[in-house]
Design a protein around this motif. Structure first.
Motif, mmCIF file in Angstrom:
data_model
loop_
_atom_site.group_PDB
_atom_site.id
_atom_site.type_symbol
_atom_site.label_atom_id
_atom_site.label_comp_id
_atom_site.label_asym_id
_atom_site.label_seq_id
_atom_site.Cartn_x
_atom_site.Cartn_y
_atom_site.Cartn_z
ATOM 1 N N PHE A 400 0.851 -1.183 0.000
ATOM 2 C CA PHE A 400 0.000 0.000 0.000
ATOM 3 C C PHE A 400 0.890 1.236 0.000
ATOM 4 C CE2 PHE A 400 -4.339 -1.484 1.807
ATOM 5 C CZ PHE A 400 -4.313 -2.558 0.943
ATOM 6 N N ARG A 401 1.382 1.547 -1.191
ATOM 7 C CA ARG A 401 2.406 2.588 -1.212
ATOM 8 C C ARG A 401 1.814 3.968 -0.908
ATOM 9 N NH1 ARG A 401 2.247 4.788 -6.279
ATOM 10 N NH2 ARG A 401 0.713 3.767 -7.598
ATOM 11 N N ARG A 402 0.563 4.187 -1.243
ATOM 12 C CA ARG A 402 -0.014 5.502 -0.959
ATOM 13 C C ARG A 402 -0.172 5.717 0.537
ATOM 14 N NH1 ARG A 402 -2.831 3.200 -5.085
ATOM 15 N NH2 ARG A 402 -2.469 4.121 -7.123
ATOM 16 N N LYS A 403 -0.673 4.659 1.181
ATOM 17 C CA LYS A 403 -0.849 4.706 2.625
ATOM 18 C C LYS A 403 0.506 4.874 3.287
ATOM 19 C CE LYS A 403 -4.558 3.730 5.271
ATOM 20 N NZ LYS A 403 -5.540 4.768 5.500
#
Lengths: 1151, 139
Positions: A400-403
């Motif tokens: 979950f790179r955005r998180k």
């Protein structure tokens, strides 16, 4: 238990915790050298058993965490290694004392401890202490590994004894209650003999034994104990401990399923050793079975041990899905007690790591979400940062790179929270940089140049702003400038007007300290920040290379005419070629630049900013040729439309030059913008040839400059215009100064001329010059001047056509080809006849009409190296001549002269100037004409034999049609007549003179009259040729011979003709007496017959006359019209009249 | 009702995002942006499942303290994300579902506009009105 260890993972449950601490002051560097050395011993095969012992080393460990050691034994500090530096034996006792104090801190849990003394020379005073070892230096400590291993062995012995001790405890005696610190007060007053209490004690102990088994490397035993513990604890609703038992079960299963580990860091190392001991594990299984109390397996499978272990393992060990289930359950159990928050949090982290390995991101995210909600006591800022960083890492782990970026950014912001006394801007910046990929933001502007920007602009902008701020506070203005430039360049479309203003302002204030450059910035982390060229400030819409101005444009000597066309296509024209794609790609322009001359490139620019944009030092980026650009500064108004900007420069060498881009300085940021990277650029070629230097010619004339430009239809562009006013027929001398203002010698010059405006009828050469004199001064060195003299001769039509025709029609005399007037009325000298000019008043406007003539003088010149290459330059001088009318021939007519070979030309000359004017013909006296006066002028001329002229001209050129032949013929006739007449006018008051050409005045009729008839008639009386005014004398009574000779000069045979001679007497009063039968008699016939006369032949007729009385007689030789279809013109038959004076012979004899 | 509605392109950049003006816009940008992780995860999980007869509604993406984030993905991988106030407990899953369907219909209308370039930010008044109707509390 307050400080969570975010780095924990499931397999940490099987480790023994050893704390390594320093005593006294030791350099960090030295301490960690030893620490690393010690911690490399993390797996030990104790006592040559097949079990594996894992050790976890910590260099600091909070004592309150140690108090939870009974809850989960891997939290218990079981070993202590102290590292001390001791120079002498004297220092040793205090060191040992401190060591004892340190031991005291962990005394409740410690199994064993060691002290390593470094720098101690000589022998240890007290050999009895085995827990102290000394080494001479930090480098010389090869024996440390061995020592540590021994130490681990001793730990194992204690562990193993404890395990066995605890296992056997269940034989019946009372089991102590294990508890965690916070539970202490809860048990006050509880009945220790109750069944519930006992069960709780049992369950907790079972779980504890499981822990010990796991640590001792007996996975299967641990699983069994854990299972039993779960059963026991579930029954008594001891939630926290149930959670611990469940977690232990999970941990053991994880260790079994994922021997590679879930922590990631030491995974490889671990796996290696595990595979190594895989078979040894199996072999040892019977040993493990001894102590295994498996309620299920023991009864059924006593014999086949190997199979039972397999079954037991399969039964006891949780499946991957079950692990997560149990973790969930464990966490929910922990969640029931507030004090177990740290345990819950750590369990979540461990579960996430397991899930990450299982690639079950969704469930992992749920665990993580839970982590976020676990509210621990007030965390310090540092702990917050740590917590957010770990969250970010874990999110990263599950993809979950955005998180992950979100939490990283939160961590970054936490670094510089206002509550922190010393904000860690560097750390903040570093963390922010790490968030970039999560927001799909790269710091390379090239990634944004393709098409419109697509991304989370609001979020990205915020991040960039933060980067700018952080880098500024870090004290790195260059970095701040780079980030701010990037923000401005890539996010321009998303910035509001106010934001644009703010960003530009802050950028300007930053660059005042540190100007933005085009060098990439390398960060200490290894990230390279590429330069950010401002391709949008201003936006360039088109780039166009401009040709040199016409006068400087080089031209190639065309020796290879049409070669260019032939190579392209066999077709002269094809629409396919016109839109050839490859042509466009070639991007080569078909004009040239010249070395040393100022060349221009035009850019159409556009300012997208809501305020005035100042662009400083804008220049060109070129390659191929040494190019010296002259920087331009421009100021673009707010949101301007397309704005043309011309960048100039001088090529210093020859060859092919390519304009690659341009260079600007906006808000103090220097940028090199390459055209290839510009989106939506209109560009038709950026490569142009630079040819060698050519000289430059400047011309100046004696004539005044003219504002009047040539009409555009002229095609050629003319650099200089001069104008002059002349009277019709005047000739003007013009001196042209040629100056070489270039740097190369002028070697070659060619002059050509062209008349542009040819609406007017024009005679003679307009421009003439002598080039030889000028060329004698060549080559012209730079700065030198040469002189060329040019004559302007204006000879327009002197007639006024409409008048002429009108006048001629009512003039009977001139029209008539027949000889009707008396020869005496014709005067041979010019006759002046005053004529009222009543009609000229109304037409004076016509006469005064000023006509203009335009001509171009072309100078082709070359020199220097450019000449060698075959280039030249073209310079044009435009001439504008206003022609004022001088004189007009309002009417022209002819009068036959007395001789048939001669003729009188009568001109009505009109002076249209406002000055007195004299006019004269060749050899004649001047005729004075006042302004606006019209006078008749008569000139006697010999008739012309035009045949020879016209013949020769028609032979020379073959005209395509008859009309042109006729015109040419007439023209040459006019020319001849004009030259013979040589009429000139003079204005004495202005001292101007010129010629008056009659060429345009003469019409067909006049010309015919002026022409010698092709049939020549010669009449001789008594052998004497008798023409016009000659009076032939004869005696009365004597017959006189009359001879008529016809010479045929025409091309065709003529005849036959009949001629009749009729004598008559002229009484000079208009009465002709033809009744002379009694006075004159013919000897023979009075009618002659002439047969057919061949061309160039002649025929002669003879006759005789006899005068009977004296008197003046005329002979009228009449042409007998006997041929009805005669086509020969009447004028061909104009025979001279013969004047005969008959004298009395008597009177003669009387004298 | 919804406090933020976003349409996200296949390449995960926003085509449309609107939130209640009273709140911090950036916060919703962050919320929607991070929710994409979950959407991606759900879509990739779905890829393994049966391709046809796919459920477009993704359900609750994740709850935060104040909001609930719901997702919906079209067959062309355009995502709709709706942030709903978590205090609004009366909202049922079915209602959310129908709201998404309404949004999808409106989006389809936008796509049908021949002057709309797929991939450009949505600037349709009709779509705006649809979103507005979802954002005002249903009375």
């Amino acid at each position: 238990m307050s400080a969570p260890d975010y780095m924990q993972c499931a397999e940490d449950h099987q480790t023994l915790l050893v704390v390594v601490q320093s005593i006294g002051v030791i350099k960090n560097e030295n301490f960690f050298k030893i620490y690393n050395r010690v911690s490399s011993v993390c797996q030990v095969n104790p006592m040559n058993t097949q079990r594996l012992l894992f050790i976890r080393y910590r260099h600091q460990y909070p004592v309150e965490n140690n108090e939870w050691g009974d809850f989960q034994t891997h939290r218990k500090v079981v070993g202590l290694i102290s590292i001390a530096e001791c120079g002498s034996a004297r220092d040793l006792p205090p060191t040992i004392l401190k060591f004892e104090q340190q031991k005291e801190a962990y005394s409740s849990t410690l199994y064993d401890s060691r002290l390593f003394v470094f720098g101690f020379q000589g022998e240890m005073a007290d050999q009895s202490r085995i827990d102290v070892a000394s080494y001479p230096s930090y480098d010389d400590c090869a024996a440390v590994d061995k020592r540590v291993e021994d130490f681990i062995q001793s730990l194992f012995i204690v562990l193993e004894s404890k395990r066995l001790d605890r296992t056997s405890e269940k034989s019946g005696e009372k089991i102590p209650l294990l508890y965690v610190p916070y539970e202490k007060k809860d048990f006050v007053g509880l009945d220790p003999d109750s069944r519930h209490y006992k069960k709780r004690c049992q369950g907790r102990m079972r779980k504890h034994v499981g822990d010990l088994c796991l640590q001792a490397g007996m996975l299967q035993d641990a699983l069994v104990h854990y299972h039993m513990a779960v059963e026991l604890l579930r029954a008594v609703n001891d939630f926290v401990w149930l959670g611990a038992a469940l977690e232990g079960l999970c941990s053991a299963s994880v260790i079994h399923h994922y021997p590679g580990g879930t922590g990631g860091k030491a995974g490889t190392q671990r796996r290696q050793s595990v595979t190594l001991s895989a078979d040894s594990f199996k072999r040892h299984r019977p040993g493990a079975q001894e102590v295994l109390i498996d309620p299920g397996a023991l009864s059924t499978n006593g014999i086949n041990m190997d199979a039972s272990t397999e079954i037991g393992r399969a039964k006891n060990c949780l499946s991957p899905d079950d692990i997560i289930e149990k973790y969930k359950e464990a966490i929910s159990c922990y969640g029931k007690s507030k004090a177990a928050g740290v345990i819950e949090l750590e369990a979540c982290v461990k579960a996430v790591r397991v899930l990450a390995i299982q690639k079950r991101s969704m469930e992992a995210s749920e665990f993580l979400q839970n982590v976020v909600y676990i509210n621990l006591r007030q965390l310090s800022e540092e702990e917050k940062i740590q917590r957010y960083s770990v969250l970010s890492e874990l999110y990263e782990l599950i993809g979950f790179r955005r998180k992950s970026s979100f939490f990283k950014r939160v961590a970054a912001m936490q670094c510089v929270a206002p509550s922190i006394v010393e904000p860690g801007w560097k750390a903040c910046y570093k963390l922010l940089l790490e968030t970039l990929p999560g927001y799909s933001l790269s710091l390379d502007p090239k990634d944004f140049s393709k098409g419109t920007h697509k991304g989370w602009a609001a979020v990205q902008m915020r991040l960039l702003h933060e980067l700018v701020y952080a880098s500024r506070r870090m004290g790195n203005p260059a970095l701040a400038v780079r980030h701010l430039s990037f923000l401005l360049q890539t996010m321009l479309d998303f910035l509001s007007d106010q934001e644009k203003k703010d960003v530009a302002q802050s950028l300007e204030s930053y660059t005042s300290k540190c100007p933005g450059t085009m060098d990439p910035i390398t960060l200490p982390e290894g990230l390279i920040l590429p330069p950010v060229p401002f391709t949008k400030l201003p936006i360039v819409r088109s780039v166009k290379l401009l040709d040199l101005p016409v006068i400087l444009r080089p031209q190639k000597v065309k020796n290879l005419l049409g070669q260019k066309l032939s190579t392209k296509s066999p077709f002269i024209y094809s629409p396919i070629i016109a839109h050839n794609r490859s042509e466009e790609k070639n991007k080569k322009i078909d004009f040239q630049w010249v070395q040393g001359d100022v060349c221009e490139v035009q850019l159409m620019v556009y300012n997208p900013m809501p305020f005035e944009l100042r662009v400083e030092t804008m220049g060109l980026l070129t390659s191929g040729v040494e190019f010296e650009y002259l920087p331009a500064a421009l100021s673009l108004p707010a949101e301007s439309g397309l704005y043309p900007v011309t960048l100039v420069g001088v090529p210093r060498t020859t060859g092919q030059i390519t304009v690659n881009g341009y260079h600007t300085s906006v808000f103090g940021v220097y940028s090199d913008c390459l055209l290839d990277n510009l989106p939506g650029l209109k560009n038709n070629g950026c490569t142009v040839d630079v040819i060698p230097a050519l000289p430059r010619l400047q011309i100046s004339t004696s004539l005044p400059r003219s504002a009047h430009a040539l009409q555009p239809s002229s095609g050629d562009e003319v650099s200089t215009h001069v104008s002059v006013q002349l009277y019709n027929g005047e000739t003007q001398k013009v001196i042209i100064k040629l100056e070489n203002i270039g740097t190369e010698p002028l070697e070659k010059l060619e002059v050509t001329s062209k008349t542009v405006n040819t609406k007017e009828k024009f005679y003679g050469d307009f421009l003439s010059w002598e080039l030889e004199e000028t060329l004698a001064q060549f080559p012209l060195k730079p700065g030198n001047t040469a002189i060329l003299t040019v004559y302007i001769k204006v000879k327009l039509d002197f007639s006024c056509q409409e008048n002429l025709l009108q006048d001629l029609s009512d003039d009977g005399i001139s029209v008539s080809g027949l000889q009707i007037s008396s020869p005496f009325r014709h005067v041979s000298k010019p006759r002046v006849e005053s004529k009222p000019i009543n009609q000229s008043d109304s037409k004076s406007s016509d006469f005064n009409h000023v006509k203009s003539l335009e001509g171009i003088l072309n100078f082709k010149y070359s020199g220097g190296p450019g000449h060698v290459e075959g280039y030249y330059r073209n310079l044009s001088l435009g001439l504008h001549v206003d022609v004022e009318p001088s004189v007009f021939f309002t009417r022209v007519s002819t009068l036959p002269a007395t001789s048939t070979r001669q003729c009188h030309l009568l001109f009505d000359v009109f002076n249209s100037t406002e000055h007195e004017l004299t006019i004269n013909a060749k050899d004649n006296q001047d005729l004075i004409l006042h302004a606006g006066e019209c006078q008749r002028m008569a000139i006697q001329v010999d008739k012309f034999n035009f045949e020879s002229i016209s013949d020769s001209s028609s032979e020379r050129q073959s005209f395509p049609n008859l009309k042109e032949i006729e015109e040419e013929r007439q023209h040459s006739k006019g020319l001849e007549i004009n030259s013979k007449l040589g009429i000139r006018w003079k204005i004495p008051s202005l001292k101007r003179e010129g010629e008056a050409s009659v060429e345009g005045v003469l019409n067909q009729l006049v010309l015919e009259h002026l022409q010698l008839a092709p049939l020549q008639w010669d009449v001789s009386v008594d052998g004497k040729p008798c023409d016009c005014d000659v009076i032939a004398d004869c005696k009365v009574g004597d017959p006189i011979h009359l001879e008529v000779r016809l010479t045929n000069c025409s091309k065709n045979a003529v005849g036959p003709f009949a001629l009749t001679v009729i004598p008559y007497q002229d009484y000079q009063n208009g009465v002709h007496n033809h009744e002379l039968q009694d006075i004159v008699t013919f000897v023979g016939s009075n009618t002659f017959y002439i047969g057919t006369v061949q061309p160039m032949d002649h025929s002669v007729c003879f006759g005789a006359l006899l005068f009977l009385y004296t008197g003046d007689f005329y002979l009228d030789i009449k042409f007998q019209d006997d041929n009805s279809n005669r086509e020969l013109p009447l004028s061909w038959f104009c025979l001279p009249s013969v004047h005969i004076r008959a004298i009395d012979t008597l009177s003669e004899t009387k004298f | 009702m919804a406090v933020c509605v976003a349409v996200i392109a296949k390449e995960n950049y926003p085509l449309y995002i609107r939130s209640t003006p009273t709140e911090n816009q950036l916060k919703f940008h962050y919320t929607v942006h991070t929710s994409l992780d979950v959407v991606d995860e759900k879509i990739s999980a779905m890829g393994k499942a049966v391709m046809d007869q796919r459920e477009l509604y993704l359900g609750l993406l994740y709850p935060t303290e104040d909001y609930k984030v719901y997702g919906y993905v079209t067959n062309s991988k355009v995502k709709f994300v709706m942030v709903v106030d978590s205090s609004n407990t009366s909202l049922r899953d079915n209602e959310i579902r129908s709201m998404f369907r309404k949004l999808h219909n409106s989006y389809t209308d936008v796509m049908c506009n021949p002057f709309y370039n797929p991939g450009d930010p949505i600037q349709s008044r009709a779509f705006d009105n649809t979103v507005t109707s979802m954002m005002v509390p249903a009375c």
